[in-house]
Design a protein around this motif. Structure first.
Motif, PDB file in Angstrom:
ATOM      1  N   GLY A  70       0.917  -1.490  -0.020  1.00  7.88           N
ATOM      2  CA  GLY A  70       0.223  -0.365  -0.155  1.00  7.88           C
ATOM      3  C   GLY A  70       0.831   1.311  -0.170  1.00  7.88           C
ATOM      4  O   GLY A  70       0.113   2.355  -0.017  1.00  7.88           O
ATOM      5  N   PHE A  71       2.196   1.009  -0.151  1.00  9.05           N
ATOM      6  CA  PHE A  71       2.798   2.502  -0.202  1.00  9.05           C
ATOM      7  C   PHE A  71       2.858   3.456  -1.414  1.00  9.05           C
ATOM      8  O   PHE A  71       3.019   2.456  -2.429  1.00  9.05           O
ATOM      9  N   VAL A  72       3.070   4.141  -1.616  1.00 11.30           N
ATOM     10  CA  VAL A  72       2.766   4.918  -2.858  1.00 11.30           C
ATOM     11  C   VAL A  72       4.280   6.247  -2.798  1.00 11.30           C
ATOM     12  O   VAL A  72       5.359   6.190  -1.664  1.00 11.30           O
ATOM     13  N   GLU A  73       4.748   6.292  -3.996  1.00  9.20           N
ATOM     14  CA  GLU A  73       5.903   7.687  -3.978  1.00  9.20           C
ATOM     15  C   GLU A  73       5.224   8.379  -3.718  1.00  9.20           C
ATOM     16  O   GLU A  73       4.174   9.269  -3.623  1.00  9.20           O
ATOM     17  N   ALA A  74       6.763   9.539  -2.722  1.00  7.83           N
ATOM     18  CA  ALA A  74       6.330  10.840  -2.000  1.00  7.83           C
ATOM     19  C   ALA A  74       6.846  11.763  -1.994  1.00  7.83           C
ATOM     20  O   ALA A  74       7.365  12.964  -2.575  1.00  7.83           O
ATOM     21  N   GLY A  75       8.501  10.883  -3.335  1.00  8.22           N
ATOM     22  CA  GLY A  75       9.246  12.000  -3.847  1.00  8.22           C
ATOM     23  C   GLY A  75      10.258  11.088  -4.303  1.00  8.22           C
ATOM     24  O   GLY A  75      10.155  10.071  -3.844  1.00  8.22           O
ATOM     25  N   ARG A  76      11.808  11.713  -3.799  1.00  4.39           N
ATOM     26  CA  ARG A  76      13.263  11.395  -4.400  1.00  4.39           C
ATOM     27  C   ARG A  76      14.443  11.391  -3.597  1.00  4.39           C
ATOM     28  O   ARG A  76      14.244  12.826  -3.543  1.00  4.39           O
ATOM     29  N   ARG A  77      14.866  11.067  -3.748  1.00  3.58           N
ATOM     30  CA  ARG A  77      16.746  11.596  -3.448  1.00  3.58           C
ATOM     31  C   ARG A  77      17.875  11.387  -4.057  1.00  3.58           C
ATOM     32  O   ARG A  77      17.701  10.396  -4.138  1.00  3.58           O
ATOM     33  N   ARG A  78      18.223  12.165  -4.739  1.00  3.34           N
ATOM     34  CA  ARG A  78      18.744  11.969  -5.690  1.00  3.34           C
ATOM     35  C   ARG A  78      20.538  11.368  -5.586  1.00  3.34           C
ATOM     36  O   ARG A  78      20.979  12.369  -4.129  1.00  3.34           O
ATOM     37  N   ASP A  79      20.856  10.652  -5.801  1.00  2.00           N
ATOM     38  CA  ASP A  79      22.238  10.071  -6.070  1.00  2.00           C
ATOM     39  C   ASP A  79      22.011   9.421  -4.909  1.00  2.00           C
ATOM     40  O   ASP A  79      23.615   9.888  -3.621  1.00  2.00           O
ATOM     41  N   TYR A  80      20.896   8.671  -3.648  1.00  2.00           N
ATOM     42  CA  TYR A  80      20.855   8.443  -2.152  1.00  2.00           C
ATOM     43  C   TYR A  80      22.369   7.515  -1.255  1.00  2.00           C
ATOM     44  O   TYR A  80      22.230   7.281  -0.893  1.00  2.00           O
ATOM     45  N   TYR A  81      21.803   6.382  -2.532  1.00  2.00           N
ATOM     46  CA  TYR A  81      22.486   4.969  -2.497  1.00  2.00           C
ATOM     47  C   TYR A  81      23.908   5.389  -3.713  1.00  2.00           C
ATOM     48  O   TYR A  81      24.410   5.455  -4.161  1.00  2.00           O
ATOM     49  N   ASP A  82      25.138   4.245  -2.895  1.00  2.00           N
ATOM     50  CA  ASP A  82      26.133   4.504  -3.117  1.00  2.00           C
ATOM     51  C   ASP A  82      26.946   2.907  -3.836  1.00  2.00           C
ATOM     52  O   ASP A  82      26.645   2.006  -2.585  1.00  2.00           O
ATOM     53  N   ARG A  83      26.545   2.336  -4.683  1.00  2.00           N
ATOM     54  CA  ARG A  83      26.544   1.016  -5.480  1.00  2.00           C
ATOM     55  C   ARG A  83      28.021   1.192  -6.183  1.00  2.00           C
ATOM     56  O   ARG A  83      28.126   1.083  -6.721  1.00  2.00           O
ATOM     57  N   GLY A  84      28.934   1.087  -5.014  1.00  3.90           N
ATOM     58  CA  GLY A  84      30.565   0.909  -5.300  1.00  3.90           C
ATOM     59  C   GLY A  84      30.366   2.193  -6.486  1.00  3.90           C
ATOM     60  O   GLY A  84      31.571   1.634  -7.298  1.00  3.90           O
ATOM     61  N   GLY A  85      30.174   3.041  -6.135  1.00  8.31           N
ATOM     62  CA  GLY A  85      31.228   4.208  -6.527  1.00  8.31           C
ATOM     63  C   GLY A  85      29.827   4.837  -7.563  1.00  8.31           C
ATOM     64  O   GLY A  85      30.623   5.676  -9.049  1.00  8.31           O
ATOM     65  N   ARG A  86      28.748   3.735  -8.140  1.00  9.47           N
ATOM     66  CA  ARG A  86      27.565   3.999  -8.892  1.00  9.47           C
ATOM     67  C   ARG A  86      26.432   4.777  -7.625  1.00  9.47           C
ATOM     68  O   ARG A  86      26.482   4.135  -6.634  1.00  9.47           O
ATOM     69  N   LYS A  87      26.494   6.072  -8.234  1.00  7.76           N
ATOM     70  CA  LYS A  87      25.159   6.573  -6.909  1.00  7.76           C
ATOM     71  C   LYS A  87      23.651   6.336  -7.534  1.00  7.76           C
ATOM     72  O   LYS A  87      23.458   6.182  -9.655  1.00  7.76           O
ATOM     73  N   VAL A  88      22.774   5.846  -7.203  1.00  5.77           N
ATOM     74  CA  VAL A  88      21.546   5.302  -7.207  1.00  5.77           C
ATOM     75  C   VAL A  88      20.398   6.010  -6.479  1.00  5.77           C
ATOM     76  O   VAL A  88      20.583   6.093  -5.293  1.00  5.77           O
ATOM     77  N   ASP A  89      19.333   6.718  -7.434  1.00  2.32           N
ATOM     78  CA  ASP A  89      18.365   7.249  -6.783  1.00  2.32           C
ATOM     79  C   ASP A  89      17.822   6.331  -5.433  1.00  2.32           C
ATOM     80  O   ASP A  89      17.394   5.474  -5.315  1.00  2.32           O
ATOM     81  N   ALA A  90      17.180   7.369  -4.450  1.00  2.00           N
ATOM     82  CA  ALA A  90      16.061   6.559  -4.113  1.00  2.00           C
ATOM     83  C   ALA A  90      14.889   7.217  -4.192  1.00  2.00           C
ATOM     84  O   ALA A  90      14.782   8.227  -4.412  1.00  2.00           O
ATOM     85  N   VAL A  91      14.032   5.905  -3.881  1.00  2.00           N
ATOM     86  CA  VAL A  91      12.185   6.653  -4.460  1.00  2.00           C
ATOM     87  C   VAL A  91      11.823   6.452  -2.362  1.00  2.00           C
ATOM     88  O   VAL A  91      11.727   5.482  -1.901  1.00  2.00           O
ATOM     89  N   VAL A  92      11.762   7.490  -2.127  1.00  2.73           N
ATOM     90  CA  VAL A  92      10.727   7.938  -0.751  1.00  2.73           C
ATOM     91  C   VAL A  92       9.418   7.604  -0.742  1.00  2.73           C
ATOM     92  O   VAL A  92       8.522   8.024  -2.384  1.00  2.73           O
ATOM     93  N   MET A  93       9.372   6.705  -0.381  1.00  4.41           N
ATOM     94  CA  MET A  93       7.347   5.922   0.109  1.00  4.41           C
ATOM     95  C   MET A  93       6.475   6.275   0.793  1.00  4.41           C
ATOM     96  O   MET A  93       7.982   6.623   2.458  1.00  4.41           O
TER      97      MET A  93
END
Length: 154
Positions: A122-145
């Motif tokens: 039942g979660f819905v997207e509430a926003g995004r956090r740009r470059d939130y996660y570091d995947r070994g030098g590759r930045k990944v956005d987070a979906v805020v739910m």
């Protein structure tokens, strides 16, 4: 599957389980400090003994009328069997009963299984956090739910 609370004394077990799911796992000391902090709690799925029968864990923290899921981990052999959904819904029910209005979390855009799980709960997207996660030098956005618990809103 049984879902039960877990205290700081189970931090080592929870840390081992967390390490099965994350590239940068939390140490037992970090988990113990989180569970021992104000408004924080952990739930585990599995049997109460032996300790290695824990198949999943969720760690959340409440602050007044809002709460956040800090982490969710499921043992590889127990994935896609409803453990994550059971823990997420049990966490939401516990918080709903405590009068919490909204439950939040972040999940990587590169984690479709997690996003699908939370949407199914039942979660819905509430926003995004740009470059939130570091995947070994590759930045990944987070979906805020967000999951509204006691507001009557979707």
């Amino acid at each position: 599957m049984r879902i039960m609370p877990a205290g700081p004394e189970r931090a080592a077990e929870l840390s081992r389980l967390h390490a099965l799911s994350f590239d940068k796992p939390w140490s037992a000391a970090e988990i113990e400090a989180l569970i021992g902090g104000a408004g924080a709690f952990a739930l585990v799925a599995g049997e109460s003994s032996p300790p290695d029968s824990i198949t999943g864990m969720i760690l959340a923290r409440r602050l007044f009328e809002e709460a956040e899921i800090l982490t969710l981990a499921v043992a590889p052999q127990a994935r896609r069997q409803g453990v994550g959904q059971g823990l997420t819904l049990a966490c939401a029910d516990l918080l709903r009963g405590a009068g919490v209005q909204s439950l939040f979390l972040e999940a990587g855009v590169d984690n479709p299984a997690a996003l699908a799980l939370y949407q199914a709960c039942g979660f819905v997207e509430a926003g995004r956090r740009r470059d939130y996660y570091d995947r070994g030098g590759r930045k990944v956005d987070a979906v805020v739910m967000r999951l509204d618990l006691n507001t009557g809103r979707p």
